[in-house]
Design an enzyme around this catalytic site. Sequence first.
Site, PDB file in Angstrom:
ATOM      1  N   ARG A  74       0.821  -1.213   0.000  1.00 48.94           N
ATOM      2  CA  ARG A  74       0.000   0.000   0.000  1.00 48.94           C
ATOM      3  C   ARG A  74       0.852   1.258   0.000  1.00 48.94           C
ATOM      4  NH1 ARG A  74      -4.042  -0.796   4.717  1.00 48.94           N
ATOM      5  NH2 ARG A  74      -4.674   1.309   4.144  1.00 48.94           N
ATOM      6  N   ASN A 106      -8.961   8.218   6.477  1.00 48.84           N
ATOM      7  CA  ASN A 106      -7.921   7.743   5.568  1.00 48.84           C
ATOM      8  C   ASN A 106      -6.536   7.867   6.196  1.00 48.84           C
ATOM      9  OD1 ASN A 106     -10.050   7.434   3.894  1.00 48.84           O
ATOM     10  ND2 ASN A 106      -9.557   9.145   2.544  1.00 48.84           N
ATOM     11  N   HIS A 123      -7.831   7.293  12.048  1.00 46.96           N
ATOM     12  CA  HIS A 123      -7.310   5.920  11.983  1.00 46.96           C
ATOM     13  C   HIS A 123      -5.803   5.852  11.791  1.00 46.96           C
ATOM     14  CE1 HIS A 123     -11.612   4.389  10.793  1.00 46.96           C
ATOM     15  NE2 HIS A 123     -11.489   4.653  12.078  1.00 46.96           N
ATOM     16  N   CYS A 134      10.046   0.350  22.445  1.00 51.84           N
ATOM     17  CA  CYS A 134      10.233   1.589  23.220  1.00 51.84           C
ATOM     18  C   CYS A 134       9.053   2.552  23.058  1.00 51.84           C
ATOM     19  CB  CYS A 134      11.529   2.285  22.813  1.00 51.84           C
ATOM     20  SG  CYS A 134      11.493   2.981  21.151  1.00 51.84           S
ATOM     21  N   CYS A 154      16.113   0.635  18.579  1.00 52.78           N
ATOM     22  CA  CYS A 154      16.226  -0.066  19.871  1.00 52.78           C
ATOM     23  C   CYS A 154      16.152  -1.581  19.693  1.00 52.78           C
ATOM     24  CB  CYS A 154      15.133   0.412  20.837  1.00 52.78           C
ATOM     25  SG  CYS A 154      13.530  -0.392  20.602  1.00 52.78           S
ATOM     26  N   THR A 192     -17.476   7.571   2.321  1.00 53.40           N
ATOM     27  CA  THR A 192     -17.323   6.550   3.358  1.00 53.40           C
ATOM     28  C   THR A 192     -18.558   5.667   3.380  1.00 53.40           C
ATOM     29  OG1 THR A 192     -17.099   6.088   5.727  1.00 53.40           O
ATOM     30  CG2 THR A 192     -18.075   8.227   5.141  1.00 53.40           C
ATOM     31  N   ALA A 235     -16.678  11.562  -6.052  1.00 53.14           N
ATOM     32  CA  ALA A 235     -16.287  12.723  -5.242  1.00 53.14           C
ATOM     33  C   ALA A 235     -15.533  13.772  -6.058  1.00 53.14           C
ATOM     34  CB  ALA A 235     -15.431  12.252  -4.066  1.00 53.14           C
TER      35      ALA A 235
HETATM   36  C1  BJW Z   1     -16.904   6.608  -3.511  1.00 50.08           C
HETATM   37  C2  BJW Z   1     -16.037   6.591  -4.614  1.00 50.08           C
HETATM   38  C3  BJW Z   1     -15.902   7.806  -5.308  1.00 50.08           C
HETATM   39  C4  BJW Z   1     -16.034   4.624  -3.787  1.00 50.08           C
HETATM   40  N1  BJW Z   1     -16.586   8.894  -4.895  1.00 50.08           N
HETATM   41  N2  BJW Z   1     -17.569   7.695  -3.126  1.00 50.08           N
HETATM   42  C5  BJW Z   1     -20.409  -0.212  17.074  1.00 50.08           C
HETATM   43  C6  BJW Z   1     -21.181  -1.098  16.342  1.00 50.08           C
HETATM   44  C7  BJW Z   1     -20.595  -2.186  15.706  1.00 50.08           C
HETATM   45  C8  BJW Z   1     -19.224  -2.404  15.771  1.00 50.08           C
HETATM   46  C9  BJW Z   1     -18.470  -1.520  16.493  1.00 50.08           C
HETATM   47  C10 BJW Z   1     -19.062  -0.447  17.130  1.00 50.08           C
HETATM   48  N3  BJW Z   1     -18.072   0.251  17.743  1.00 50.08           N
HETATM   49  C11 BJW Z   1     -16.894  -0.333  17.473  1.00 50.08           C
HETATM   50  C12 BJW Z   1     -17.110  -1.447  16.732  1.00 50.08           C
HETATM   51  C13 BJW Z   1     -16.059  -2.392  16.233  1.00 50.08           C
HETATM   52  C14 BJW Z   1     -15.343  -1.882  15.008  1.00 50.08           C
HETATM   53  C15 BJW Z   1     -16.331  -1.630  13.875  1.00 50.08           C
HETATM   54  O1  BJW Z   1     -16.726  -0.538  13.578  1.00 50.08           O
HETATM   55  N4  BJW Z   1     -16.711  -2.689  13.191  1.00 50.08           N
HETATM   56  C16 BJW Z   1     -17.651  -2.570  12.057  1.00 50.08           C
HETATM   57  C17 BJW Z   1     -16.968  -3.050  10.788  1.00 50.08           C
HETATM   58  C18 BJW Z   1     -18.907  -3.318  12.373  1.00 50.08           C
HETATM   59  N5  BJW Z   1     -14.579  -0.668  15.307  1.00 50.08           N
HETATM   60  C19 BJW Z   1     -13.391  -0.717  15.862  1.00 50.08           C
HETATM   61  O2  BJW Z   1     -12.880  -1.780  16.200  1.00 50.08           O
HETATM   62  C20 BJW Z   1     -12.700   0.595  16.126  1.00 50.08           C
HETATM   63  N6  BJW Z   1     -12.213   0.623  17.446  1.00 50.08           N
HETATM   64  C21 BJW Z   1     -13.021   0.836  18.497  1.00 50.08           C
HETATM   65  O3  BJW Z   1     -14.197   1.111  18.372  1.00 50.08           O
HETATM   66  O4  BJW Z   1     -12.386   0.719  19.721  1.00 50.08           O
HETATM   67  C22 BJW Z   1     -13.213   0.625  20.877  1.00 50.08           C
HETATM   68  C23 BJW Z   1     -13.771  -0.772  20.903  1.00 50.08           C
HETATM   69  C24 BJW Z   1     -12.919  -1.838  20.929  1.00 50.08           C
HETATM   70  C25 BJW Z   1     -13.431  -3.141  20.928  1.00 50.08           C
HETATM   71  C26 BJW Z   1     -14.813  -3.348  20.871  1.00 50.08           C
HETATM   72  C27 BJW Z   1     -15.685  -2.256  20.834  1.00 50.08           C
HETATM   73  C28 BJW Z   1     -15.136  -0.948  20.869  1.00 50.08           C
HETATM   74  C29 BJW Z   1     -11.476   0.721  15.251  1.00 50.08           C
HETATM   75  C30 BJW Z   1     -11.794   0.850  13.815  1.00 50.08           C
HETATM   76  C31 BJW Z   1     -10.517   0.906  13.010  1.00 50.08           C
HETATM   77  C32 BJW Z   1     -10.800   0.869  11.533  1.00 50.08           C
HETATM   78  N7  BJW Z   1      -9.605   0.598  10.848  1.00 50.08           N
HETATM   79  C33 BJW Z   1      -9.661   0.444   9.403  1.00 50.08           C
HETATM   80  C34 BJW Z   1      -8.407  -0.303   8.932  1.00 50.08           C
HETATM   81  C35 BJW Z   1      -7.204   0.430   9.204  1.00 50.08           C
HETATM   82  C36 BJW Z   1      -6.146  -0.366   8.620  1.00 50.08           C
HETATM   83  C37 BJW Z   1      -5.633   0.225   7.370  1.00 50.08           C
HETATM   84  O5  BJW Z   1      -6.089   1.184   6.785  1.00 50.08           O
HETATM   85  O6  BJW Z   1      -4.678  -0.373   6.990  1.00 50.08           O
HETATM   86  O7  BJW Z   1      -9.793   1.717   8.789  1.00 50.08           O
HETATM   87  S1  BJW Z   1     -11.015  -0.494   8.780  1.00 50.08           S
HETATM   88  C38 BJW Z   1     -11.153   0.400   7.295  1.00 50.08           C
HETATM   89  O8  BJW Z   1     -12.491   0.899   7.301  1.00 50.08           O
HETATM   90  C39 BJW Z   1     -10.196   1.609   7.408  1.00 50.08           C
HETATM   91  C40 BJW Z   1     -11.130   2.732   7.022  1.00 50.08           C
HETATM   92  O9  BJW Z   1     -10.651   3.951   7.539  1.00 50.08           O
HETATM   93  C41 BJW Z   1     -12.445   2.297   7.591  1.00 50.08           C
HETATM   94  C42 BJW Z   1     -13.635   2.986   7.000  1.00 50.08           C
HETATM   95  O10 BJW Z   1     -13.777   2.650   5.659  1.00 50.08           O
HETATM   96  P1  BJW Z   1     -14.268   3.767   4.634  1.00 50.08           P
HETATM   97  O11 BJW Z   1     -13.320   4.862   4.610  1.00 50.08           O
HETATM   98  O12 BJW Z   1     -15.685   4.074   4.905  1.00 50.08           O
HETATM   99  O13 BJW Z   1     -14.087   2.993   3.248  1.00 50.08           O
HETATM  100  P2  BJW Z   1     -15.002   1.885   2.579  1.00 50.08           P
HETATM  101  O14 BJW Z   1     -14.155   1.182   1.605  1.00 50.08           O
HETATM  102  O15 BJW Z   1     -15.730   1.073   3.583  1.00 50.08           O
HETATM  103  O16 BJW Z   1     -16.100   2.704   1.806  1.00 50.08           O
HETATM  104  C43 BJW Z   1     -15.773   3.473   0.667  1.00 50.08           C
HETATM  105  C44 BJW Z   1     -17.003   4.212   0.264  1.00 50.08           C
HETATM  106  O17 BJW Z   1     -16.653   5.113  -0.759  1.00 50.08           O
HETATM  107  C45 BJW Z   1     -18.100   3.295  -0.300  1.00 50.08           C
HETATM  108  O18 BJW Z   1     -19.330   3.658   0.302  1.00 50.08           O
HETATM  109  C46 BJW Z   1     -18.102   3.596  -1.797  1.00 50.08           C
HETATM  110  O19 BJW Z   1     -19.401   3.521  -2.360  1.00 50.08           O
HETATM  111  C47 BJW Z   1     -17.585   4.997  -1.812  1.00 50.08           C
HETATM  112  N8  BJW Z   1     -16.864   5.377  -3.030  1.00 50.08           N
HETATM  113  N9  BJW Z   1     -15.506   5.376  -4.789  1.00 50.08           N
HETATM  114  C48 BJW Z   1     -17.387   8.835  -3.855  1.00 50.08           C
HETATM  115  N10 BJW Z   1     -15.086   7.923  -6.418  1.00 50.08           N
HETATM  116 ZN    ZN Z   2      12.072   1.283  19.728  1.00 49.82          ZN
END
Ligand code: BJW
Ligand code: ZN
Length: 247
Positions: A74, A106, A123, A134, A154, A192, A235
């Site tokens: 990536r 992002n 994120h 460390c 380290c 999103t 977008a």
């Molecule tokens: C276009 C387009 C164009 C395409 N023009 N549009 C409440 C309810 C249920 C679950 C949970 C909850 N609270 C927490 C959770 C658990 C979990 C979660 O949300 N799970 C769900 C999947 C159900 N959340 C977490 O674990 C978070 N931590 C947390 O809450 O800690 C406290 C806790 C811990 C334990 C238990 C409970 C609470 C952390 C979330 C971290 C997300 N990390 C990621 C990966 C990072 C790794 C990486 O990048 O390498 O972040 S997941 C991935 O999804 C990434 C993104 O930032 C994130 C969001 O995705 P995004 O940006 O919306 O992208 P897409 O691909 O999903 O959508 C793209 C959109 O664009 C689409 O709609 C297309 O149509 C559109 N599109 N082209 C306009 N040209």
């Molecule tokens: Zn270190």
Amino acid sequence: MPSDELLEDVAARLRAARRVVALTGAGVSAESGVPTFRGASGEGLWERFRPEDLASFDAFERDPALVWRWYAWRRELVARCVPNPAHVALAELERRAPEFLLVTQNVDGLHAAAGSREIAELHGCLWRTRCLGCGAVAEDRRVPLPELPPRCGCGGLLRPDIVWFGEVLPEATLLRSFAAAMAAELVLVVGTSSLVYPAAAIPQQAARAGAFVVEVNLEPTPLTPLAGAFFAGPAAAVVPRLLGTAS
Ligand code: BJW
Ligand code: ZN
């Protein structure tokens, strides 16, 4: 309302609003060539993997080299990408609005590259590492990385400074994002899927607090019923039109 009228109505709201928040997801970078995670484009980053299989600490502990290979791929991909007109328009919106915060899920750094300044990265960032030994957090733009998994001075194992599933988001950044959205007159949500929490809750709560929510996406999402205006489209075409900066 026909879509041109809706567009003009939202453009007028954007000009008048004193407090504006934009929330972006992977879709805003899609036209820069960064694959999304989910969605209709058919090239989701997760196509062959379940997110939990790679984006979790468990996965990293199991096989740090595998997880790092994915991030190294990536980093190489994103290093070749440049901001698109949506990123540029959002940077322009910041210059126009009296109070503005760009909240992004992002990790690609393209908003900063486009000139946005007030950025809340929920994120984390692809271009930072964190040492498991460390704890040092450091900018790291090396492409390619010299070794996988990379190591700190380290001797400790480095991880990407990115928020994985089950991990808490940076607290101050999250609080700042919620506070700005709750105070905002207008929240612009771009590209999103509104599936990942707590980020997805930001515009939901803002809408309930009275903000006018504008959503731009290729397809409807769980947020759409709460949005005052929904624009179905890419977008890079729609956002500049909302700002009147489309060429
Ligand atoms: C276009 C387009 C164009 C395409 N023009 N549009 C409440 C309810 C249920 C679950 C949970 C909850 N609270 C927490 C959770 C658990 C979990 C979660 O949300 N799970 C769900 C999947 C159900 N959340 C977490 O674990 C978070 N931590 C947390 O809450 O800690 C406290 C806790 C811990 C334990 C238990 C409970 C609470 C952390 C979330 C971290 C997300 N990390 C990621 C990966 C990072 C790794 C990486 O990048 O390498 O972040 S997941 C991935 O999804 C990434 C993104 O930032 C994130 C969001 O995705 P995004 O940006 O919306 O992208 P897409 O691909 O999903 O959508 C793209 C959109 O664009 C689409 O709609 C297309 O149509 C559109 N599109 N082209 C306009 N040209
Ligand atoms: Zn270190």
